[in-house]
Design a protein around this motif. Structure first.
Motif, PDB file in Angstrom:
ATOM      1  N   ARG A 126       0.840  -1.201   0.000  1.00 25.23           N
ATOM      2  CA  ARG A 126       0.000   0.000   0.000  1.00 25.23           C
ATOM      3  C   ARG A 126       0.875   1.251   0.000  1.00 25.23           C
ATOM      4  O   ARG A 126       1.916   1.288   0.659  1.00 25.23           O
ATOM      5  CB  ARG A 126      -0.889   0.034   1.235  1.00 25.23           C
ATOM      6  CG  ARG A 126      -2.033  -0.904   1.169  1.00 25.23           C
ATOM      7  CD  ARG A 126      -2.939  -0.698   2.351  1.00 25.23           C
ATOM      8  NE  ARG A 126      -4.071  -1.592   2.237  1.00 25.23           N
ATOM      9  CZ  ARG A 126      -5.133  -1.521   3.002  1.00 25.23           C
ATOM     10  NH1 ARG A 126      -5.213  -0.608   3.953  1.00 25.23           N
ATOM     11  NH2 ARG A 126      -6.128  -2.345   2.834  1.00 25.23           N
ATOM     12  N   PRO A 127       0.421   2.290  -0.699  1.00 23.02           N
ATOM     13  CA  PRO A 127       1.194   3.539  -0.681  1.00 23.02           C
ATOM     14  C   PRO A 127       1.157   4.171   0.709  1.00 23.02           C
ATOM     15  O   PRO A 127       0.169   4.063   1.429  1.00 23.02           O
ATOM     16  CB  PRO A 127       0.476   4.425  -1.709  1.00 23.02           C
ATOM     17  CG  PRO A 127      -0.884   3.842  -1.851  1.00 23.02           C
ATOM     18  CD  PRO A 127      -0.774   2.381  -1.520  1.00 23.02           C
ATOM     19  N   ALA A 128       2.252   4.832   1.058  1.00 20.40           N
ATOM     20  CA  ALA A 128       2.344   5.483   2.364  1.00 20.40           C
ATOM     21  C   ALA A 128       3.092   6.806   2.214  1.00 20.40           C
ATOM     22  O   ALA A 128       4.167   6.990   2.755  1.00 20.40           O
ATOM     23  CB  ALA A 128       3.030   4.567   3.357  1.00 20.40           C
ATOM     24  N   HIS A 129       2.486   7.720   1.463  1.00 23.29           N
ATOM     25  CA  HIS A 129       3.136   8.996   1.163  1.00 23.29           C
ATOM     26  C   HIS A 129       2.882  10.065   2.217  1.00 23.29           C
ATOM     27  O   HIS A 129       3.540  11.096   2.209  1.00 23.29           O
ATOM     28  CB  HIS A 129       2.664   9.517  -0.202  1.00 23.29           C
ATOM     29  CG  HIS A 129       2.793   8.515  -1.295  1.00 23.29           C
ATOM     30  ND1 HIS A 129       4.006   8.023  -1.717  1.00 23.29           N
ATOM     31  CD2 HIS A 129       1.855   7.888  -2.041  1.00 23.29           C
ATOM     32  CE1 HIS A 129       3.811   7.144  -2.690  1.00 23.29           C
ATOM     33  NE2 HIS A 129       2.510   7.044  -2.898  1.00 23.29           N
ATOM     34  N   THR A 130       1.909   9.823   3.076  1.00 15.22           N
ATOM     35  CA  THR A 130       1.577  10.797   4.127  1.00 15.22           C
ATOM     36  C   THR A 130       1.528  10.058   5.471  1.00 15.22           C
ATOM     37  O   THR A 130       1.403   8.827   5.505  1.00 15.22           O
ATOM     38  CB  THR A 130       0.204  11.447   3.872  1.00 15.22           C
ATOM     39  OG1 THR A 130      -0.804  10.451   3.993  1.00 15.22           O
ATOM     40  CG2 THR A 130       0.139  12.102   2.499  1.00 15.22           C
TER      41      THR A 130
END
Length: 135
Positions: free
Chosen positions: A103-107
């Motif tokens: 899963r993306p975790a950009h924030t």
């Protein structure tokens, strides 16, 4: 010998009501075992295994957060989700873990969501593998 009354409740239904000699739970900061005569407590649950040592069998559940109350010889588990260990497929749990890791975790918010999904998937996989090892 005194017995414990263990009651597991989700928002939808009562999952389990069992007499038990011993109950083990995953709290948010570790694991706790409860035997008859335990001191009263209220604890916050984490993601993990609930083991109920009933007179003739061992019951295993995956629980997902919530609270536990011990009062006298009654253990009440209030959880968002409780799934019998035999209903968890280890292959599906592993697939969910792999998916959660990608899963993306950009924030910071997305990191929290990803970390929660990873923790839940790992706990489900652990419960499923322990159940499979017992068979």
């Amino acid at each position: 010998m005194s017995a414990l009354q263990c009651i597991v409740v989700t928002p939808e239904r009562t999952v389990c009501e069992e007499l038990a000699a011993f109950v083990s739970l995953t709290l948010f900061d570790g694991e706790i075992g409860i035997a008859p005569g335990h001191t009263p407590l209220i604890g916050r649950l984490g993601y993990g295994e609930l083991r109920i040592q009933a007179p003739e069998r061992l019951l295993r559940y995956y629980v997902e957060g919530g609270f536990v109350e011990v009062l006298g010889d009654v253990i009440t588990v209030l959880t968002n989700r409780a799934v019998a260990a035999e209903k968890i497929d280890p292959a599906v749990a592993l697939e969910q873990l792999i998916s959660a890791r990608t899963r993306p975790a950009h924030t910071p918010e997305l990191m929290a969501v990803r970390d929660r999904a990873i923790g839940q998937s790992r706990a489900q996989l652990r419960v499923a593998r322990r159940q499979a090892a017992e068979k």
